[in-house]
Design a protein around this motif. Structure first.
Motif, PDB file in Angstrom:
ATOM      1  N   ARG A   1      -6.079  -2.101  -9.973  1.00  0.00           N
ATOM      2  CA  ARG A   1      -4.746  -1.535  -9.756  1.00  0.00           C
ATOM      3  C   ARG A   1      -3.716  -2.662  -9.682  1.00  0.00           C
ATOM      4  NH1 ARG A   1      -4.490   2.836  -5.098  1.00  0.00           N
ATOM      5  NH2 ARG A   1      -4.836   0.986  -3.848  1.00  0.00           N
TER       6      ARG A   1
ATOM      7  N   ASP B   1       0.806  -1.220   0.000  1.00  0.00           N
ATOM      8  CA  ASP B   1       0.000   0.000   0.000  1.00  0.00           C
ATOM      9  C   ASP B   1       0.841   1.272   0.000  1.00  0.00           C
ATOM     10  OD1 ASP B   1      -2.479  -1.187  -0.233  1.00  0.00           O
ATOM     11  OD2 ASP B   1      -2.711  -1.439   1.933  1.00  0.00           O
ATOM     12  N   SER B   2       2.090   1.190   0.422  1.00  0.00           N
ATOM     13  CA  SER B   2       2.955   2.375   0.398  1.00  0.00           C
ATOM     14  C   SER B   2       3.716   2.489  -0.930  1.00  0.00           C
ATOM     15  CB  SER B   2       3.936   2.347   1.569  1.00  0.00           C
ATOM     16  OG  SER B   2       4.867   1.292   1.418  1.00  0.00           O
ATOM     17  N   SER B   3       3.509   1.536  -1.834  1.00  0.00           N
ATOM     18  CA  SER B   3       4.175   1.545  -3.134  1.00  0.00           C
ATOM     19  C   SER B   3       3.243   2.120  -4.196  1.00  0.00           C
ATOM     20  CB  SER B   3       4.610   0.124  -3.508  1.00  0.00           C
ATOM     21  OG  SER B   3       5.505  -0.379  -2.538  1.00  0.00           O
ATOM     22  N   GLU B   4       3.817   2.462  -5.331  1.00  0.00           N
ATOM     23  CA  GLU B   4       3.054   3.104  -6.398  1.00  0.00           C
ATOM     24  C   GLU B   4       2.231   2.082  -7.187  1.00  0.00           C
ATOM     25  OE1 GLU B   4       3.895   5.807 -10.359  1.00  0.00           O
ATOM     26  OE2 GLU B   4       5.391   5.756  -8.759  1.00  0.00           O
ATOM     27  N   TRP B   5       0.971   2.428  -7.414  1.00  0.00           N
ATOM     28  CA  TRP B   5       0.063   1.570  -8.176  1.00  0.00           C
ATOM     29  C   TRP B   5      -0.026   2.055  -9.616  1.00  0.00           C
ATOM     30  CZ3 TRP B   5      -2.102  -2.773  -6.221  1.00  0.00           C
ATOM     31  CH2 TRP B   5      -2.191  -2.903  -4.843  1.00  0.00           C
ATOM     32  N   ARG B   6      -0.226   1.136 -10.524  1.00  0.00           N
ATOM     33  CA  ARG B   6      -0.568   1.446 -11.913  1.00  0.00           C
ATOM     34  C   ARG B   6      -2.073   1.245 -12.046  1.00  0.00           C
ATOM     35  NH1 ARG B   6       3.726   0.159 -16.007  1.00  0.00           N
ATOM     36  NH2 ARG B   6       1.897   0.040 -17.336  1.00  0.00           N
ATOM     37  N   SER B   7      -2.712   2.097 -12.832  1.00  0.00           N
ATOM     38  CA  SER B   7      -4.164   2.013 -12.996  1.00  0.00           C
ATOM     39  C   SER B   7      -4.557   1.848 -14.458  1.00  0.00           C
ATOM     40  CB  SER B   7      -4.823   3.265 -12.406  1.00  0.00           C
ATOM     41  OG  SER B   7      -4.570   3.360 -11.032  1.00  0.00           O
TER      42      SER B   7
ATOM     43  N   GLN C   1       0.838  -3.577  -9.539  1.00  0.00           N
ATOM     44  CA  GLN C   1       2.235  -3.194  -9.378  1.00  0.00           C
ATOM     45  C   GLN C   1       3.081  -4.292 -10.019  1.00  0.00           C
ATOM     46  OE1 GLN C   1       3.071  -2.642  -5.181  1.00  0.00           O
ATOM     47  NE2 GLN C   1       1.290  -1.323  -4.897  1.00  0.00           N
TER      48      GLN C   1
ATOM     49  N   HIS D   1       8.310  -6.010 -16.152  1.00  0.00           N
ATOM     50  CA  HIS D   1       6.982  -5.558 -16.572  1.00  0.00           C
ATOM     51  C   HIS D   1       6.417  -6.630 -17.489  1.00  0.00           C
ATOM     52  CE1 HIS D   1       3.727  -2.925 -17.772  1.00  0.00           C
ATOM     53  NE2 HIS D   1       4.003  -3.229 -19.033  1.00  0.00           N
TER      54      HIS D   1
ATOM     55  N   TYR E   1       7.038  -5.889 -10.378  1.00  0.00           N
ATOM     56  CA  TYR E   1       8.384  -5.927  -9.803  1.00  0.00           C
ATOM     57  C   TYR E   1       9.219  -6.952 -10.560  1.00  0.00           C
ATOM     58  CZ  TYR E   1       6.197  -3.284  -6.114  1.00  0.00           C
ATOM     59  OH  TYR E   1       5.513  -2.314  -5.424  1.00  0.00           O
TER      60      TYR E   1
END
Length: 190
Positions: free
Chosen positions: A41, A30-36, A43, A48, A45
């Motif tokens: 949503r 939840d503190s990491s960046e999400w893609r929408s 993420q 890609h 790692y």
């Protein structure tokens, strides 16, 4: 009719994480960046993954897994179904009413096993045999690890229907937020 058994080659490890570890992992997520860019949503790692083209290329390398993912990815890598070290994790968020369509993880892109760790609320996953149409279902409970290998990896689709509740043992279970971490090994033979 949905049967409460897994397809051949699928297994579940309940309580895969020690108590408290799921909450800490979810805090990192939840503190990491999400893609929408999908209906949910996500993420990525390690690598890609291009959902439209269904491929992974050398240019899609994102770098090593972050430190907070290393302990759980090493634990998954140690399972006998994984001959190679996990180098890709995709995090998916499913809110009530969201799902993922029936699919088989890209065969040439990823190794012989795929694992999915469930955090948050439970959800019913459906499996369908591509040859016979047979359907089975299983509830993925929080902290459980689903492993797909063999027939379950290549011959059965898996999906989470987009709905707000699941019918389990004759009872309607409202869905809550679920986050899954999918562990795979990238193969650049594609």
């Amino acid at each position: 009719m949905t049967q409460p058994i897994l397809p051949p080659g699928a297994s579940i490890i309940g309580d895969f994480l020690p108590e408290g570890a799921g909450g800490r992992l979810l805090d990192w997520v939840d503190s990491s960046e999400w893609r929408s860019d999908l209906k949910r949503r996500v993420q990525h790692y390690g690598w890609h993954y291009d959902y439209r083209e269904r491929r992974v290329t050398p240019a899609m390398r994102l770098g090593p897994l972050p430190d907070w993912l290393v302990p759980v990815s090493e634990a998954v890598s140690a399972l006998p179904e994984f001959p190679d070290r996990i180098d890709q994790v995709i995090v998916n968020e499913y809110l009530p009413g969201q799902g993922i369509s029936a699919h088989i993880d890209c065969e040439p892109c990823f190794g012989p096993a795929v694992a999915s760790l469930s955090l948050g609320g439970p959800v019913q996953m459906l499996f369908r045999c591509r040859q016979t149409g047979e359907q089975r279902g299983h509830v993925l409970e929080p902290l459980s690890l689903l492993i797909l290998s063999g027939q379950a990896r290549y011959d059965w689709t898996h999906e989470i229907p987009a709905r707000k509740s699941d019918l389990v043992d004759g009872l309607r279970r409202p869905r809550t937020r679920r986050v899954s971490l999918t562990f795979r090994t990238v193969s650049l033979q594609a």
